[in-house]
Structure formats: structure tokens, C-alpha cells
Scaffold this active site. Structure first.
Site, short mmCIF file in Angstrom:
data_model
loop_
_atom_site.label_atom_id
_atom_site.label_comp_id
_atom_site.label_asym_id
_atom_site.label_seq_id
_atom_site.Cartn_x
_atom_site.Cartn_y
_atom_site.Cartn_z
N ASN A 58 2.29 1.48 4.32
CA ASN A 58 2.60 0.21 4.98
C ASN A 58 2.30 0.25 6.48
OD1 ASN A 58 5.49 -1.97 5.51
ND2 ASN A 58 3.41 -2.56 4.99
N ASP A 76 -8.53 3.81 1.31
CA ASP A 76 -7.49 4.18 2.26
C ASP A 76 -8.14 4.63 3.57
OD1 ASP A 76 -5.39 5.22 3.65
OD2 ASP A 76 -4.53 6.30 1.94
N CYS A 125 0.88 -1.19 0.00
CA CYS A 125 0.00 0.00 0.00
C CYS A 125 0.90 1.22 0.00
CB CYS A 125 -0.98 -0.03 1.17
SG CYS A 125 -0.22 0.01 2.81
N CYS A 153 -1.46 0.80 7.38
CA CYS A 153 -2.89 0.50 7.53
C CYS A 153 -3.29 -0.77 6.77
CB CYS A 153 -3.75 1.67 7.05
SG CYS A 153 -3.47 3.22 7.92
N ARG A 154 -3.35 -0.67 5.43
CA ARG A 154 -3.95 -1.75 4.64
C ARG A 154 -3.03 -2.94 4.42
NH1 ARG A 154 -5.34 2.08 -0.20
NH2 ARG A 154 -3.38 2.94 0.61
N SER A 155 -1.79 -2.71 3.94
CA SER A 155 -0.96 -3.88 3.61
C SER A 155 -0.50 -4.67 4.84
CB SER A 155 0.20 -3.52 2.67
OG SER A 155 1.07 -2.60 3.24
#
Ligand code: 4NP
Length: 156
Positions: free
Chosen positions: A11, A125, A8, A13-15
Site C-alpha cells: 500500500n 511491482d 496491493c 506504490c501501486r494501490s
């Protein structure tokens, strides 16, 4: 070893959420000796940080282990060392292709390409919206399909 890298922007939150969720599914399937899971960001602002409090909270609620996850930026060798590079959104995929600087990128795909009939193309996001719940649901469902895809393709 089959290497899967989630990417993401920051690095945090999402990934890292995808890394923890996918690693849990790999472990539950008894494939931890065959599939290695990692994550990285296209940006460097948060290098060295633990996942965002919103990501940690939802992982804790779901009893998913995120120990040892620390933000890092994508490196050139990720393109040769990873078998599957899974971007969280189309901006990440575009930035990955730029960062690759001509190295092979055929193995870069979008996570939600693995989710049948997804109403989203990009994992939204949560850094500004704070909506970690929708992010978790999208990641959880698409990681099931991603693991199934990899198992069939790799015959494992
Ligand atoms: P992520 O979220 O890409 O899911 O980790 C973000 C984290 C940090 C920033 C943006 C998005 N930022 O602008 O610092």
C-alpha cells in the site's frame, strides 16, 4: 455511496497510485458524491507511511493530488463495506481471499481484467524494479475502463 478499494502488497506504490488516479477521474466526472475511493495493503510493513517517492514523483508530474493518502492494512470490514475490491496482481487477489476467511469475495477482481487486450495480467511491482512509469500507464488506462464499467453497472 459506492465504495472502491484498491489493494496491493505494501500500500505504498501501486494501490495508492490507483487510489489517486481513480479519485481524480471520479472528480473529473463529477461523481465524487457517489463514488468513494480508498486503498489498502495485504501486508502491514508500511502502515502509516505516505506513498513511495516513485509514486509521489509520477503523481506530481501528472498533477494528480495524493494528499492524505497513508498506508493501512486490509481489514475484515473492508469485505462487507466495499462494493469493488480491485487487486493489483494475482498474489494480492489470492491473499485477499485468505484474509477474508470465508467472508464474501465475489467483488474481488484484478485491475487489469478491466483493460481490454492487456499484455499483462498483473500490475508489475515497482518496489524493486523502480519502473513506476509502466505502472502509471497501466493504472491510468485501466482506471478509465473501470470507471466506465462501474458507471454502466450502477447506472450513474
Ligand atoms: P506495493 O509495492 O505493493 O505496490 O506497495 C511494495 C511495497 C513494499 C514491499 C513490496 C512491494 N515490501 O516488500 O516492503
Amino acid at each position: 455511496m459506492i465504495k472502491v478499494l484498491f489493494v496491493c502488497l505494501g500500500n505504498i506504490c501501486r494501490s495508492p497510485m490507483a487510489e489517486a488516479v481513480f479519485r481524480g477521474k471520479v472528480r473529473d466526472s463529477g461523481l465524487e458524491g457517489l463514488i468513494e475511493v480508498d486503498s489498502a495493503g495485504t501486508g502491514s510493513w508500511h502502515v502509516g507511511e505516505k506513498p513511495h517517492a516513485g509514486t509521489r514523483k509520477i503523481l506530481r508530474q501528472k498533477r494528480i493530488d495524493d494528499s492524505g493518502i497513508e498506508a493501512r492494512q486490509v481489514r475484515k470490514q473492508d469485505f462487507s463495506e466495499s462494493d469493488y475490491i480491485i487487486a493489483m496482481d494475482s498474489d494480492n487477489a489470492r491473499d485477499l481471499i485468505k484474509l477474508a476467511g470465508g467472508l464474501k469475495t465475489e467483488h474481488v477482481s484484478l485491475l487489469l481484467d478491466f483493460l481490454p487486450e492487456s499484455e499483462f495480467r498483473d500490475v508489475p511491482d515497482p518496489y524493486y524494479s523502480g519502473n513506476f512509469q509502466i505502472v502509471y500507464e497501466l493504472i491510468d488506462r485501466s482506471c478509465d475502463h473501470l470507471l466506465q464499467y462501474i458507471r454502466e453497472r450502477e447506472q450513474i
